[in-house]
Design a protein around this motif. Sequence first.
Motif, PDB file in Angstrom:
ATOM      1  N   GLU A  25       0.896  -1.204   0.158  1.00  0.00           N
ATOM      2  CA  GLU A  25      -0.030  -0.001  -0.050  1.00  0.00           C
ATOM      3  C   GLU A  25       0.797   1.330  -0.020  1.00  0.00           C
ATOM      4  O   GLU A  25       0.287   2.209   0.726  1.00  0.00           O
ATOM      5  CB  GLU A  25      -0.709   0.086   1.083  1.00  0.00           C
ATOM      6  CG  GLU A  25      -1.991  -1.067   1.237  1.00  0.00           C
ATOM      7  CD  GLU A  25      -1.674  -2.423   1.822  1.00  0.00           C
ATOM      8  OE1 GLU A  25      -0.734  -2.442   2.796  1.00  0.00           O
ATOM      9  OE2 GLU A  25      -2.138  -3.502   1.406  1.00  0.00           O
ATOM     10  N   THR A  26       1.974   1.145  -0.509  1.00  0.00           N
ATOM     11  CA  THR A  26       2.820   2.444  -0.644  1.00  0.00           C
ATOM     12  C   THR A  26       3.494   2.673  -1.842  1.00  0.00           C
ATOM     13  O   THR A  26       3.409   1.749  -2.794  1.00  0.00           O
ATOM     14  CB  THR A  26       4.101   2.102   0.397  1.00  0.00           C
ATOM     15  OG1 THR A  26       5.132   1.049   0.106  1.00  0.00           O
ATOM     16  CG2 THR A  26       3.730   2.115   1.874  1.00  0.00           C
ATOM     17  N   CYS A  27       4.141   3.834  -2.196  1.00  0.00           N
ATOM     18  CA  CYS A  27       4.556   4.066  -3.555  1.00  0.00           C
ATOM     19  C   CYS A  27       5.755   5.137  -2.895  1.00  0.00           C
ATOM     20  O   CYS A  27       5.391   6.035  -2.351  1.00  0.00           O
ATOM     21  CB  CYS A  27       3.471   4.664  -4.648  1.00  0.00           C
ATOM     22  SG  CYS A  27       4.392   4.936  -6.272  1.00  0.00           S
ATOM     23  N   SER A  28       6.776   4.992  -3.678  1.00  0.00           N
ATOM     24  CA  SER A  28       7.885   6.121  -3.415  1.00  0.00           C
ATOM     25  C   SER A  28       8.508   6.269  -4.787  1.00  0.00           C
ATOM     26  O   SER A  28       8.633   5.371  -5.759  1.00  0.00           O
ATOM     27  CB  SER A  28       9.226   5.273  -2.526  1.00  0.00           C
ATOM     28  OG  SER A  28       8.585   4.897  -1.541  1.00  0.00           O
ATOM     29  N   THR A  85      18.940  15.635  -3.296  1.00  0.00           N
ATOM     30  CA  THR A  85      18.152  14.690  -2.403  1.00  0.00           C
ATOM     31  C   THR A  85      16.847  15.079  -2.738  1.00  0.00           C
ATOM     32  O   THR A  85      16.302  16.249  -2.508  1.00  0.00           O
ATOM     33  CB  THR A  85      18.779  14.690  -1.113  1.00  0.00           C
ATOM     34  OG1 THR A  85      20.043  14.556  -0.895  1.00  0.00           O
ATOM     35  CG2 THR A  85      17.859  14.253   0.085  1.00  0.00           C
ATOM     36  N   ALA A  86      16.006  14.249  -2.968  1.00  0.00           N
ATOM     37  CA  ALA A  86      14.540  14.282  -3.003  1.00  0.00           C
ATOM     38  C   ALA A  86      13.808  12.988  -2.969  1.00  0.00           C
ATOM     39  O   ALA A  86      14.254  11.909  -3.622  1.00  0.00           O
ATOM     40  CB  ALA A  86      14.283  15.198  -4.335  1.00  0.00           C
ATOM     41  N   GLN A  87      12.504  12.858  -2.324  1.00  0.00           N
ATOM     42  CA  GLN A  87      11.879  11.731  -2.210  1.00  0.00           C
ATOM     43  C   GLN A  87      10.336  12.060  -1.743  1.00  0.00           C
ATOM     44  O   GLN A  87      10.294  12.919  -0.948  1.00  0.00           O
ATOM     45  CB  GLN A  87      12.589  10.799  -0.917  1.00  0.00           C
ATOM     46  CG  GLN A  87      11.762   9.620  -0.878  1.00  0.00           C
ATOM     47  CD  GLN A  87      12.561   8.356  -0.561  1.00  0.00           C
ATOM     48  OE1 GLN A  87      13.710   8.258  -0.614  1.00  0.00           O
ATOM     49  NE2 GLN A  87      11.879   7.656   0.603  1.00  0.00           N
ATOM     50  N   VAL A  88       9.514  11.315  -2.316  1.00  0.00           N
ATOM     51  CA  VAL A  88       7.994  11.429  -2.169  1.00  0.00           C
ATOM     52  C   VAL A  88       7.588  10.177  -1.966  1.00  0.00           C
ATOM     53  O   VAL A  88       7.808   9.176  -2.632  1.00  0.00           O
ATOM     54  CB  VAL A  88       7.417  12.043  -3.498  1.00  0.00           C
ATOM     55  CG1 VAL A  88       5.888  12.117  -2.998  1.00  0.00           C
ATOM     56  CG2 VAL A  88       7.949  13.512  -3.664  1.00  0.00           C
TER      57      VAL A  88
END
Length: 179
Positions: free
Chosen positions: A88-91, A100-103
Amino acid sequence: MIVRSRPVLVTLTALVLALSAGCGRFGGDDPPAVPQDAPPAATGADPATEPTEAAPAAASLDACALVTKADAEKLTGTPLEDAVPVRETCSYTGPVTGPTAQVEIYVGDGAKKMLDIDRELGHEFWPLPGVGDEAYAEDGAVFVQKGGQWVAVRLVLLNDPKESRKPLEAVAGTVASRM
């Protein structure tokens, strides 16, 4: 120089096989099929916990469809790698060359638990009126509830979190419209 003896290798091989057998499937075999008309006990489902129309199962919401790669890149302001969905996740992460970046997108009970933990830790929240049935934001994250389902979106950037408030709030509205 390393000397390997046959008894040690045999013992290690036996140990690995025993552990893999005891920990469930080892390999990519599919589980046995359950007939479509099988009773709940045969499917492992508990009728008392089956989702209702008012609260669809978290699995029915695709975390990567709630926040697309284009949405994530707009949020971070930088190109990102393709989505990595897990349950149930998404990255979406920035390239190894930077910046550096992450959602991260979480759907279901995990999203609600994150909100509860952040509240217990004393994080500062503000409501997002008109977004879903209930929505909150904090520095670096938004939480949206609609139809009994929770979604959390976390943003990791090396910037002042205040710079990301409006873009995160916009993503919350997008998520609510897609739920």
